[in-house]
Write an enzyme that holds these catalytic residues in place. Structure first.
Site, PDB file in Angstrom:
ATOM      1  N   HIS A 264      -8.830  -7.321 -27.152  1.00 10.91           N
ATOM      2  CA  HIS A 264      -7.802  -8.099 -26.463  1.00 10.91           C
ATOM      3  C   HIS A 264      -6.428  -7.530 -26.772  1.00 10.91           C
ATOM      4  O   HIS A 264      -6.168  -7.109 -27.897  1.00 10.91           O
ATOM      5  CB  HIS A 264      -7.861  -9.581 -26.837  1.00 10.91           C
ATOM      6  CG  HIS A 264      -7.639  -9.879 -28.292  1.00 10.91           C
ATOM      7  ND1 HIS A 264      -6.382 -10.089 -28.823  1.00 10.91           N
ATOM      8  CD2 HIS A 264      -8.490 -10.011 -29.329  1.00 10.91           C
ATOM      9  CE1 HIS A 264      -6.483 -10.335 -30.109  1.00 10.91           C
ATOM     10  NE2 HIS A 264      -7.751 -10.293 -30.459  1.00 10.91           N
TER      11      HIS A 264
ATOM     12  N   ASP B 118      -3.686  -9.397 -25.966  1.00 15.42           N
ATOM     13  CA  ASP B 118      -2.753 -10.505 -26.211  1.00 15.42           C
ATOM     14  C   ASP B 118      -2.623 -10.739 -27.713  1.00 15.42           C
ATOM     15  O   ASP B 118      -3.509 -10.378 -28.496  1.00 15.42           O
ATOM     16  CB  ASP B 118      -3.202 -11.789 -25.485  1.00 15.42           C
ATOM     17  CG  ASP B 118      -4.555 -12.313 -25.923  1.00 15.42           C
ATOM     18  OD1 ASP B 118      -5.445 -11.481 -26.198  1.00 15.42           O
ATOM     19  OD2 ASP B 118      -4.736 -13.537 -26.006  1.00 15.42           O
TER      20      ASP B 118
ATOM     21  N   GLU C 274      -7.596 -13.935 -25.401  1.00 18.70           N
ATOM     22  CA  GLU C 274      -8.491 -14.183 -26.527  1.00 18.70           C
ATOM     23  C   GLU C 274      -7.868 -15.186 -27.469  1.00 18.70           C
ATOM     24  O   GLU C 274      -8.530 -16.064 -27.987  1.00 18.70           O
ATOM     25  CB  GLU C 274      -8.786 -12.876 -27.269  1.00 18.70           C
ATOM     26  CG  GLU C 274     -10.071 -12.932 -28.087  1.00 18.70           C
ATOM     27  CD  GLU C 274      -9.866 -13.474 -29.487  1.00 18.70           C
ATOM     28  OE1 GLU C 274     -10.862 -13.884 -30.114  1.00 18.70           O
ATOM     29  OE2 GLU C 274      -8.734 -13.505 -29.974  1.00 18.70           O
ATOM     30  N   GLU C 275      -6.561 -15.048 -27.690  1.00 18.26           N
ATOM     31  CA  GLU C 275      -5.880 -15.917 -28.645  1.00 18.26           C
ATOM     32  C   GLU C 275      -5.589 -17.291 -28.030  1.00 18.26           C
ATOM     33  O   GLU C 275      -5.201 -18.209 -28.730  1.00 18.26           O
ATOM     34  CB  GLU C 275      -4.576 -15.264 -29.122  1.00 18.26           C
ATOM     35  CG  GLU C 275      -4.760 -13.906 -29.790  1.00 18.26           C
ATOM     36  CD  GLU C 275      -5.420 -13.978 -31.163  1.00 18.26           C
ATOM     37  OE1 GLU C 275      -5.910 -15.057 -31.544  1.00 18.26           O
ATOM     38  OE2 GLU C 275      -5.441 -12.947 -31.848  1.00 18.26           O
TER      39      GLU C 275
ATOM     40  N   GLU D 149     -12.209  -5.999 -33.304  1.00 14.61           N
ATOM     41  CA  GLU D 149     -11.498  -7.045 -34.052  1.00 14.61           C
ATOM     42  C   GLU D 149     -11.379  -6.637 -35.520  1.00 14.61           C
ATOM     43  O   GLU D 149     -12.225  -5.906 -36.039  1.00 14.61           O
ATOM     44  CB  GLU D 149     -12.268  -8.367 -33.981  1.00 14.61           C
ATOM     45  CG  GLU D 149     -12.195  -9.083 -32.653  1.00 14.61           C
ATOM     46  CD  GLU D 149     -10.898  -9.857 -32.448  1.00 14.61           C
ATOM     47  OE1 GLU D 149     -10.012  -9.789 -33.333  1.00 14.61           O
ATOM     48  OE2 GLU D 149     -10.772 -10.500 -31.401  1.00 14.61           O
TER      49      GLU D 149
HETATM   50 ZN   LIG Z   1      -8.284 -10.865 -32.445  1.00 13.47          ZN
END
Ligand SMILES: [Zn+2]
Length: 386
Positions: free
Chosen positions: A72, A74, A140-141, A169
Site C-alpha cells: 500500500h 497510503d 490499507e490504513e 509490510e
Molecule cells: Zn502497512
C-alpha cells in the site's frame, strides 16, 4: 531508470499520500514501471459512505508463474509535524537513515521490491521467465473497503492468475530478517445488548436491572477460554472494550445496558462458527433469566495462514543468505491485507523492521533498504529458476 532503492523510496516518501489521497505515489510507480515495460492498470473504487480510493495493478510478462509483490502507498497522518526531526514528507537522510511517514510502513518496502525487479529485468534482457506483478492499494490504513478486496476481484475478473505473493509490510520485530509473517489472526467486533425493565431505584422489585445481567454475561464470556491455541497460533482472545448504559438519572434503573467487545481469533474458528459459539455460551450463562441479543459488526477480517512450504522456504533461504538470520514464521500482530490475498494465492509478509511505524520520526536505515532489495532480488531469481 535507477534501481537504487534509496532514490525510489525518497521519491515515494515525498508524495503526501495520507489515506485516501493518492498524493502522486501511484503516478510515480506507474511512470517507473511503464518505463521498463509493465502494463499498468489504475482504477478508482467507490462505495457510498466511503472515500473513493485509487489502486493499481501492473504486470510484465504473459506466462505463468506470476509472482506478485503487494503493498500500500497510503500512509497514516504524520501527527504533530513540529515533533518530527525532519519534515515527514521531505524524505531527509541523516545519520545513514531515511526519515519520513511511510519509510517502513511501507513505501520503503515497495521501493525495495521495485528496485529488485528493475535490477532483475536489467540482468535478464528486460523479460521475466514468467510474470511479475505489483498489486498496490491506496486504502490499507483506512477502512480497507475500496482497496485490496476490490482490486483482487478486478484482477480475477480480468482473467489474471496470481501464483505467489509477497506482501512487503514491515514484518520484522528488531532486525531485518528476524520474522516472516505467515498468518494473522482474524478480528470480530460485537455488541451485547441486555434488556430489562426500567423503574425507580426505590422500588427495585418492580424493575429488572439489565446491568446485573450484563455484568454476569461479560464475566461468563471473558472467563472461559475460546480455545487453547493451534499449531500456528496463540489462543483466541475475547476482550470487552466498552460498557455503556448512558443513564444520567440517579434514581432510575435503566431499561437497557450494552457491552462492546473484540475477538482476535485463530484458525480454530471462522467468523460464523465464532459467532455461534459466543451466542451459545451467553445462552448457557443466562439460563433463561437474562434477556439479551448480539449485534455483530460486519467483518472482512478472517484468519489468514500460509502453511510452511516452497514459498516460506524460498523466502527464508534468501533472508538467511543476506542477513545470516533464521527468520521466525510468525502469526502475531494485527490484521493485514494478506487476509484478502490468501483467498487467491499463497502469501507471506516480509518487509522492513516495524519499530518506528506510525510513529513520529518514522525512519529506515539505508543499509536495510539495500539488504531488503538484495533479498527480494534473490527471491525473484530463485522463484523463476525453480
Ligand atoms: Zn502497512
Amino acid at each position: 531508470m535507477s534501481a537504487d532503492p534509496v532514490t525510489i523510496a525518497r521519491d515515494l516518501l515525498r508524495c503526501p499520500s495520507v489515506t485516501p489521497a493518492e498524493g502522486g505515489a501511484l503516478t510515480f510507480l506507474e511512470k517507473t514501471l511503464k518505463a521498463v515495460g509493465f502494463t499498468v492498470h489504475r482504477m478508482t473504487f467507490n462505495e457510498p459512505g466511503t472515500d473513493a480510493v485509487e489502486n493499481f495493478y501492473a504486470r510484465i510478462g504473459t506466462t505463468a508463474p506470476n509472482l506478485v509483490f503487494a503493498g500500500h502507498t497510503d500512509v497514516v497522518p504524520p501527527g504533530d509535524e513540529k515533533a518530527w526531526k525532519h519534515s515527514p514528507f521531505s524524505a531527509e537522510i541523516s545519520g545513514e537513515e531515511l526519515y519520513g511517514r511511510g519509510a517502513v510502513d511501507m513505501k520503503g518496502g515497495i521501493a525495495c521490491a521495485v528496485a529488485a525487479v528493475l535490477d532483475y529485468l536489467d540482468a535478464n534482457a528486460g523479460k521475466p521467465k514468467g510474470s511479475i506483478s505489483f498489486l498496490i492499494t491506496g486504502d490499507e490504513e483506512g477502512v480497507a473497503v475500496n482497496g485490496t478486496p476490490k482490486l483482487l476481484k478486478w484482477v480475477a475478473e480480468h482473467g489474471e492468475k496470481l501464483d505467489h505473493c509477497i506482501l512487503a509490510e514491515p514484518s520484522n520485530q528488531e532486525a531485518l530478517g528476524d520474522t516472516i509473517k505467515v498468518g494473522r489472526r482474524g478480528s470480530l467486533n460485537g455488541h451485547l445488548i441486555v434488556t430489562g425493565t426500567q423503574g425507580h431505584v426505590a422500588y427495585p422489585h418492580r424493575a429488572d436491572n439489565p446491568i446485573r445481567g450484563l455484568v454476569m454475561l461479560v464475566e461468563a464470556l471473558q472467563s472461559e477460554p475460546l480455545d487453547h491455541g493451534s499449531a500456528q497460533f496463540a489462543p483466541s482472545h475475547l476482550e470487552f472494550t466498552s460498557v455503556d448504559v448512558g443513564n444520567k438519572t440517579v434514581n432510575l434503573i435503566p431499561g437497557e445496558a450494552r457491552g462492546r467487545f473484540n475477538i482476535r481469533f485463530n484458525d480454530n474458528h471462522t467468523l460464523e462458527s465464532l459467532k455461534k459459539l459466543i451466542e451459545q455460551r451467553a445462552k448457557k450463562a443466562a439460563g433463561g433469566k437474562i434477556k439479551f441479543s448480539f449485534h455483530w459488526e460486519p467483518s472482512n477480517a478472517g484468519v489468514f495462514l500460509t502453511q510452511q512450504g516452497p514459498l516460506t522456504e524460498l523466502v527464508a533461504k534468501a533472508i538467511a543468505e543476506v542477513t545470516g538470520r533464521k527468520p521466525e514464521l510468525s502469526t502475531t500482530g494485527g490484521t493485514s491485507d494478506a487476509r484478502f490475498i490468501t483467498a487467491y494465492c499463497p502469501v507471506v509478509e516480509f518487509g522492513l523492521v516495524g519499530q518506528t511505524m506510525h510513529q513520529v520520526n518514522e525512519r529506515v536505515p539505508l543499509t536495510d533498504l539495500h539488504a531488503l532489495t538484495v533479498i527480494y532480488r534473490k527471491i525473484i531469481d530463485r522463484y523463476f529458476a525453480g
